[in-house]
Design an enzyme around this catalytic site. Structure first.
Site, PDB file in Angstrom:
ATOM      1  N   SER A   7       5.099  23.157 112.703  1.00  0.00           N
ATOM      2  CA  SER A   7       5.095  24.322 111.808  1.00  0.00           C
ATOM      3  C   SER A   7       4.124  24.231 110.642  1.00  0.00           C
ATOM      4  O   SER A   7       3.905  25.234 109.961  1.00  0.00           O
ATOM      5  CB  SER A   7       6.492  24.556 111.243  1.00  0.00           C
ATOM      6  N   LYS A  65       1.457  26.673 110.553  1.00  0.00           N
ATOM      7  CA  LYS A  65       1.696  28.038 110.058  1.00  0.00           C
ATOM      8  C   LYS A  65       0.908  28.290 108.770  1.00  0.00           C
ATOM      9  O   LYS A  65       0.541  29.427 108.461  1.00  0.00           O
ATOM     10  CB  LYS A  65       3.199  28.271 109.833  1.00  0.00           C
ATOM     11  N   TYR A 108       0.167  30.423 119.408  1.00  0.00           N
ATOM     12  CA  TYR A 108       1.179  29.846 118.515  1.00  0.00           C
ATOM     13  C   TYR A 108       1.509  28.406 118.930  1.00  0.00           C
ATOM     14  O   TYR A 108       1.479  27.489 118.105  1.00  0.00           O
ATOM     15  CB  TYR A 108       2.436  30.731 118.531  1.00  0.00           C
ATOM     16  N   TYR A 114      11.823  25.998 104.967  1.00  0.00           N
ATOM     17  CA  TYR A 114      12.833  26.876 105.598  1.00  0.00           C
ATOM     18  C   TYR A 114      13.998  27.143 104.650  1.00  0.00           C
ATOM     19  O   TYR A 114      13.780  27.355 103.465  1.00  0.00           O
ATOM     20  CB  TYR A 114      13.339  26.273 106.917  1.00  0.00           C
ATOM     21  N   VAL A 122       8.601  20.222 112.761  1.00  0.00           N
ATOM     22  CA  VAL A 122       9.589  19.429 113.499  1.00  0.00           C
ATOM     23  C   VAL A 122       8.987  18.192 114.170  1.00  0.00           C
ATOM     24  O   VAL A 122       9.718  17.393 114.739  1.00  0.00           O
ATOM     25  CB  VAL A 122      10.389  20.263 114.528  1.00  0.00           C
TER      26      VAL A 122
HETATM   27  N1  GLN Z   1       6.768  24.549 117.738  1.00  0.00           N
HETATM   28  C1  GLN Z   1       8.007  24.589 117.010  1.00  0.00           C
HETATM   29  C2  GLN Z   1       8.815  25.802 117.396  1.00  0.00           C
HETATM   30  O1  GLN Z   1       8.262  26.821 117.596  1.00  0.00           O
HETATM   31  C3  GLN Z   1       7.706  24.583 115.547  1.00  0.00           C
HETATM   32  C4  GLN Z   1       8.952  24.674 114.706  1.00  0.00           C
HETATM   33  C5  GLN Z   1       8.906  23.812 113.487  1.00  0.00           C
HETATM   34  O2  GLN Z   1       8.098  22.940 113.293  1.00  0.00           O
HETATM   35  N2  GLN Z   1       9.897  24.021 112.647  1.00  0.00           N
HETATM   36  O3  GLN Z   1      10.020  25.792 117.501  1.00  0.00           O
END
Ligand code: GLN
Length: 320
Positions: free
Chosen positions: A73, A76, A197, A249, A267
């Site tokens: 993430s 992002k 993505y 988050y 993650v």
């Molecule tokens: N690739 C992961 C997902 O889409 C990224 C989520 C994350 O890092 N929180 O679930």
């Protein structure tokens, strides 16, 4: 350097990092790797590393800072910056909000029941909407080249294993993408939106790469070593504000109080942190808490913030 709590003890930056990593290591047993992407579940959850890149471009490291892991993430942030640069503010925030959601990163409840657009670009629904938009404007190769420049790391490549592992377990993100499509928020089709993505999430970085990226954000989008501007000032300002309010988050509020540094987690175990005008910090610690944030990584950041007075509202910032 004088101890920031005024105890009169001299510590080098390296000593502070070593102590923070040693203390953080005690936390890894309490977390879990992200097994919903099977390939991430295979990573050793006891890894922990921290890297700081200071204004002079020097890297200070402790622990497992050369291990490659997937950015997840944290990408992002790059996608948001790219969208703002390529598509402009109006088009980008037309479809994605800038408010913290208070829900888990992969939630689709609020999007379905209470809103006609994702709350912000740092949760999956927001990032899939941004990727959809971007996929009409630029290629994955263009995004990869941008990521390498922002991280000052030419060795970043796609981790094919993690990419295929996530594509094989994509049901939830597919559900989000179809919901976005049903609301008319996707610019491209579901497949191409998700492909960009997931590719962005599967880029292999190190704690060092994240520290380099953090320094560029801390330096108003300019690479301080070459003087080259990589991102517009307004884009950097926007990205950092959204990292502060939404980057961890549904743990963003507590993190802002306790650490006070704009950050973004993934993650894969990474955390990118930006101490404005001073340094970038990159963390790798794949044992995650229930919200999907590196458990030991947050511990390290809490300790660094208090010892080095990194909190954005701290007074009496010392010289390093
Ligand atoms: N690739 C992961 C997902 O889409 C990224 C989520 C994350 O890092 N929180 O679930």
């Amino acid at each position: 350097m004088a101890d920031s709590r005024g105890m009169g003890i001299e510590h080098s930056l390296e000593e502070i990092l070593d102590e923070a990593v040693n203390n953080g290591r005690k936390m890894t047993a309490l977390g879990k790797t992200a097994t919903y992407i099977p390939e991430l579940g295979r990573v050793n959850k006891d890894y922990l590393g921290v890297c700081i890149c200071t204004e002079d471009g020097r890297y200070h490291v402790s622990g497992d800072t050369d291990i490659r892991f997937t950015i997840q993430s944290i990408s992002k942030v790059i996608s948001l910056a790219a969208a703002l640069e390529q598509c402009g503010f109006e088009k980008t925030f037309d479809r994605v909000g800038m408010e913290p959601s208070g829900d888990s990163f992969d939630s689709l409840v609020r999007l379905d029941l209470a809103s006609d657009h994702p709350s912000n670009p740092m949760i999956n629904s927001g990032a899939i909407a941004i990727a959809s938009h971007l996929s009409c404007e630029v290629s994955f190769e263009w995004m990869l080249a941008l990521t390498r420049r922002l991280c000052m790391d030419e060795e970043i490549t796609l981790d094919e294993k993690v990419y295929h592992s996530e594509m094989g377990h994509i049901s939830r993100n597919k559900a989000i993408a179809y919901l976005l499509e049903s609301k008319g928020i996707l610019e491209n089709n579901v497949e191409e939106s998700l492909d960009l993505y997931v590719r962005m999430c599967s880029l292999g970085v190190t704690a060092r790469s994240l520290a380099g990226f953090g320094l560029i954000l801390a330096s108003d989008g300019i690479n301080p070593l070459t003087g080259e501007r990589l991102l517009h000032s307004k884009v950097v300002q926007t990205v950092k504000a959204i990292m502060l309010t939404c980057g961890m988050y549904d743990g963003s509020g507590r993190f802002a109080v306790e650490v006070g540094v704009p950050s973004k987690s993934g993650v894969g175990g990474g955390i990118l942190s930006v101490v404005d005008k001073r340094m970038g910090i990159g963390i790798f610690g794949p044992a995650l808490d229930a919200k999907g944030n590196s458990i030991a990584g947050q511990h390290v950041l809490r300790e660094l913030s208090s010892r080095m007075r990194l909190h954005m509202f701290a007074d009496n910032v010392p010289e390093y």
